[in-house]
Design a protein around this motif. Structure first.
Motif, short mmCIF file in Angstrom:
data_model
loop_
_atom_site.label_atom_id
_atom_site.label_comp_id
_atom_site.label_asym_id
_atom_site.label_seq_id
_atom_site.Cartn_x
_atom_site.Cartn_y
_atom_site.Cartn_z
N SER A 456 37.81 39.91 61.51
CA SER A 456 36.46 40.10 60.99
C SER A 456 35.80 41.34 61.58
O SER A 456 35.88 41.60 62.78
CB SER A 456 35.61 38.87 61.29
OG SER A 456 34.26 39.10 60.93
N GLU A 457 35.11 42.09 60.72
CA GLU A 457 34.26 43.20 61.15
C GLU A 457 32.81 42.73 61.29
O GLU A 457 31.93 43.52 61.61
CB GLU A 457 34.30 44.33 60.13
CG GLU A 457 35.60 45.11 60.12
CD GLU A 457 35.53 46.31 59.18
OE1 GLU A 457 34.49 46.46 58.49
OE2 GLU A 457 36.49 47.08 59.13
N LYS A 485 32.10 33.54 45.49
CA LYS A 485 30.87 33.98 46.16
C LYS A 485 30.58 33.13 47.39
O LYS A 485 31.04 32.00 47.51
CB LYS A 485 29.68 33.91 45.21
CG LYS A 485 29.34 32.50 44.72
CD LYS A 485 28.17 32.52 43.75
CE LYS A 485 27.83 31.11 43.27
NZ LYS A 485 26.69 31.10 42.32
N SER A 486 29.81 33.70 48.30
CA SER A 486 29.29 32.93 49.43
C SER A 486 28.05 32.17 48.97
O SER A 486 27.33 32.61 48.08
CB SER A 486 28.94 33.85 50.59
OG SER A 486 30.09 34.43 51.15
N ARG A 492 32.40 33.68 52.87
CA ARG A 492 33.65 34.36 52.54
C ARG A 492 33.81 35.60 53.42
O ARG A 492 32.85 36.32 53.68
CB ARG A 492 33.67 34.77 51.07
CG ARG A 492 33.56 33.63 50.11
CD ARG A 492 33.18 34.12 48.71
NE ARG A 492 34.32 34.63 47.97
CZ ARG A 492 34.47 35.90 47.58
NH1 ARG A 492 33.56 36.80 47.90
NH2 ARG A 492 35.51 36.28 46.87
N TYR A 493 35.05 35.85 53.85
CA TYR A 493 35.40 37.05 54.59
C TYR A 493 36.52 37.72 53.78
O TYR A 493 37.60 37.13 53.62
CB TYR A 493 35.88 36.72 56.00
CG TYR A 493 34.83 36.01 56.83
CD1 TYR A 493 34.03 36.70 57.73
CD2 TYR A 493 34.64 34.62 56.72
CE1 TYR A 493 33.07 36.05 58.50
CE2 TYR A 493 33.68 33.96 57.48
CZ TYR A 493 32.90 34.69 58.37
OH TYR A 493 31.95 34.04 59.13
N VAL A 494 36.27 38.94 53.27
CA VAL A 494 37.13 39.52 52.24
C VAL A 494 37.74 40.83 52.72
O VAL A 494 37.06 41.67 53.33
CB VAL A 494 36.33 39.75 50.94
CG1 VAL A 494 37.26 40.18 49.81
CG2 VAL A 494 35.57 38.48 50.54
N THR A 495 39.03 41.02 52.41
CA THR A 495 39.70 42.28 52.71
C THR A 495 39.39 43.30 51.62
O THR A 495 38.95 42.96 50.52
CB THR A 495 41.24 42.12 52.76
OG1 THR A 495 41.72 41.84 51.44
CG2 THR A 495 41.66 41.01 53.70
N PRO A 707 32.39 39.88 56.06
CA PRO A 707 31.59 38.82 55.44
C PRO A 707 30.89 39.39 54.21
O PRO A 707 30.31 40.48 54.28
CB PRO A 707 30.58 38.43 56.52
CG PRO A 707 31.09 39.04 57.79
CD PRO A 707 31.90 40.23 57.40
N ASP A 708 31.00 38.69 53.08
CA ASP A 708 30.26 39.19 51.92
C ASP A 708 28.86 38.61 51.95
O ASP A 708 28.44 37.95 52.91
CB ASP A 708 31.00 38.90 50.62
CG ASP A 708 31.07 37.43 50.27
OD1 ASP A 708 30.48 36.62 51.01
OD2 ASP A 708 31.73 37.08 49.28
#
Length: 712
Positions: A456-457, A485-486, A492-495, A707-708
């Motif tokens: 995670s960033e 969606k969150s 959600r944590y998305v690449t 994280p979105d």
């Protein structure tokens, strides 16, 4: 058809047993003629070592035998394909209503110690040969109306293995203890249940007595048997082969478990949390469902009450465990603990979209065979809870261009008849790809030796809660919302999109730090029954019963997401159990001999912007819980604001992420599909702590996840 040239002995060509034996159906009722039937059918009653029901006699286990007439006439010794299927003698289809009826009912106290009565074996007063017994057989012994399920006949799986009968194998079927025609109690995940089927193998191997009658007076031997047995079946019937294999019983040469359970705890639960369908969380539900012995008209009221009292005590024992692992309750059904006893080979079959028996089960089975040092192979398809050939639905899918039963035929011909056909040269893993169901790939090992880290960033914290309405989620749309969606319920944590394809193979581990943010601890987080579960089952997560805080759940998903819609194979019903199939060739699955062909089918696809690759559930009260089921034994009392480290192991998978697609790690609270007890609480996640270790098939660079737009 009678002008066909048949053989009196098995014929093997190209490594396969050929369909050279004539066939006579066993479902013809009054028209069934035992004197002329090409398949000899009869029932025997194998004597066990137990007197579970305390009547002073060892319990008998009813077994249906189907064997080519030529073997019974002495022309050759037949190997046996054995399906141990507790459903096959009938079911109690009113399970949900029954659980409500008995929730507040009082039963006599049943002491599990009473199951261990030591009783001397019977002394037979005579004997009878298989042919003599078969000539007296009544087809109503194996094909009769199911009193517990008025829409079927039993044994409804009578012809599931006709393919093998016309090739010279004997087909053996038993429902075990607690079924109509047998004695004892259905005791899910117990040594008793396992041993019932072990005893059948012993009889086939010549090491145990069976009787021709329910009284147990006239003995009969399987003198047509060569002593070699393979066990197969799906689901419950795929579980028992592994259970029996862990006894090391002589005669069991190989197993072909399809969607089988390795450990009953992690079938029902996962890292301290509920995993299975809400209304079926108590093992006593399944025990009742399979207890067709309730329909035995010869039983007294006391005998019927004894069965009911046993099932009720089974419920009470599980309630004490809550959703945590307890060695006394769950240990016997944790078959993987006895890998060192395994002496046979295995061909393990699993659907990668099976959410009934999770893919974690096949992986644990695979690991057990690795530990045992025995030969094993794995076939992974893109289907749900199915067998690649479904006789009762008249279809099958091809396995890398081959008929599934031909692959099994090759496997068991080698292990049961000693045919040198290269069966053991199969790759360790044969898998149908998710991006093209016509394409199959192989791997020399399930263990890849490579992993990709998703890190995670994010900074700060995210708060998620259990307000379904605010999140706009329900059982019908949970995956749709989570994948895209969150919400207040999920982060959600998305690449970033992948530049090249990456194949995941194995178990993904999500690591995070999280804390209970808010919730009414004193009142068990104000539990609600949103899925109409009976009040007895609802006590599973109650601190008043277990004496501890329980089931403060997180649900974790790994999703393939893309800005554009893409085709994928995934379940289409809220229970996540159905993937429709389409016929691509009528009569394309050849059974051979006198048998009709089945249709060749392919899985239907859906067109969406996401696909759930794998999922998991975990209880924040079990921070020590890891991959092994027994690590979920210790739970803690959560305190608001107190962080703990969690390591959540998702169900095993094999999945290729295509270029232009991203991976999304989704951390949610409750999943309405699997939520038995809806509670009100919120969780705080340390965003920077979130990372996942993803096993991949080749060296792959690590990736960051962001994280979105969360509303936490």
């Amino acid at each position: 058809m009678k002008d066909k040239q048949y053989s009196k002995v098995p014929v093997f060509e190209n490594g396969l047993a050929q369909p050279v034996f004539p066939f006579t159906d066993g479902k013809t009722g009054e028209n069934y003629d035992p004197s002329t039937s090409d398949i000899v059918r009869y029932c025997v009653y194998v004597e066990s070592d137990y007197d579970m029901d305390g009547d002073g006699k060892r319990d008998l286990i009813k077994v249906l035998v189907q064997v080519p007439r030529s073997a019974v006439e002495g022309n050759y010794k037949a190997a046996s394909l054995f399906e141990a299927r507790p459903y096959c003698a009938g079911v109690q289809d009113d399970g949900y209503d029954h659980m409500k009826e008995v929730a507040d009912k009082e039963y006599r106290k049943f002491d599990f110690a009473d199951l261990d009565h030591k009783v001397a074996p019977r002394v037979p007063t005579g004997s009878i040969s298989p042919m003599e017994l078969a000539l007296k057989a009544d087809p109503s012994d194996w094909y009769y109306p199911d009193k517990g399920n008025h829409n079927s006949m039993v044994y409804e799986n009578l012809d599931n293995f006709n393919y093998y009968l016309v090739r010279g194998f004997a087909v053996i079927v038993s429902a075990g203890f607690g079924a109509l025609g047998s004695d004892g109690f259905n005791f899910v995940g117990s040594d008793y249940e396992r041993d019932a089927f072990k005893f059948v193998v012993e009889w086939l191997h010549g090491d145990r007595t069976a009787y021709a009658d329910r009284e147990g007076t006239v003995a009969t031997k399987a003198d047509w048997s060569n002593g070699n047995v393979a066990m197969t079946g799906r689901s419950y019937a795929g579980t028992m082969p592994f259970a029996v294999a862990t006894t090391g019983v002589e005669g069991l040469k190989t197993i072909v478990p399809v969607a089988g359970i390795s450990d009953w705890y992690s079938q029902q639960n996962m890292q301290g949390a509920q995993r299975y369908w809400p209304k079926e969380m108590l093992n006593s539900y399944l025990a009742y469902y399979c207890s067709s012995r309730y329909n035995d008209e010869t039983l007294s009221e006391k005998q019927l009450d004894d069965i009911a009292a046993f099932h009720h005590e089974l419920s009470l024992q599980q309630l004490k465990c809550g959703f945590d692992y307890d060695a006394d309750f769950w240990g016997s059904g944790n078959y993987r603990l006895h890998a060192d006893r395994i002496k046979c080979s295995a061909l393990i079959v699993q659907g990668l979209n099976d959410e009934n028996v999770s893919t974690k089960q096949f992986e644990m089975m695979l690991k057990a065979f690795q530990q045992s040092g025995q030969t094993f192979k794995t076939i992974l398809h893109q289907g749900p809870h199915i067998t690649p050939t479904m006789p009762n639905k008249n279809y099958g899918i091809l396995i890398n261009g081959r008929f599934y039963d031909d692959i099994v035929n090759e496997w068991i011909s080698h292990y049961l008849y000693g045919v040198e056909n290269g069966a053991e040269a199969m790759p360790e893993v044969l898998v149908q790809t998710n991006y093209d169901q016509k394409k199959w790939e192989t791997a020399d090992s399930w263990d890849t030796g490579h992993s990709m880290k998703l890190e995670s960033e994010g900074t700060g914290t995210t708060v998620i809660d259990t307000d379904w309405e605010a999140a706009g989620v329900s059982a019908e749309n949970f995956d749709d919302v989570m994948g895209l969606k969150s919400t207040n319920m999920a982060q959600r944590y998305v690449t970033a999109p992948f530049e090249e394809a990456v194949t995941i193979q194995g178990t993904v581990c999500l690591n995070l730090k999280a804390a209970l943010k808010d919730g009414d601890i004193e009142n068990d987080f104000n539990p609600e029954n949103r899925n109409d579960v009976d009040t007895l089952t609802m006590q599973l997560g109650s601190s008043k019963i277990s004496g501890r805080m329980d089931d403060v759940e997180i649900a974790v998903l790994l999703c393939d997401v893309c800005d554009e819609e893409f085709d994928s194979i995934q379940t289409v019903d809220p229970e996540r159990n159905i993937i429709p199939v389409e016929t691509v060739k009528e009569g394309g699955i050849i059974n051979g001999g006198d048998l009709p062909a089945f249709n060749e089918a392919e899985f239907s696809t859906v067109h969406k912007k996401y696909r759930v690759i794998t999922r998991a559930f975990a209880d924040l009260c079990n921070p020590e819980a890891g991959y092994e089921p027994e690590t979920a034994a210790n739970s803690i009392e959560l305190k608001k604001g107190e962080y703990h480290d969690y390591h959540v192991y998702l169900c095993a998978t094999r999945y290729t992420v295509e270029p232009g697609h991203s991976l999304a790690l989704v951390i949610a609270t409750e999943d309405p599909v699997n939520c038995m007890i809806h509670k009100t609480y919120s969780i705080e996640i340390d965003n920077a702590s979130v990372n996942a270790v993803v096993p991949v098939t080749k060296e792959t660079k690590d990736r960051s996840v962001k994280p979105d737009s969360s509303i936490g």
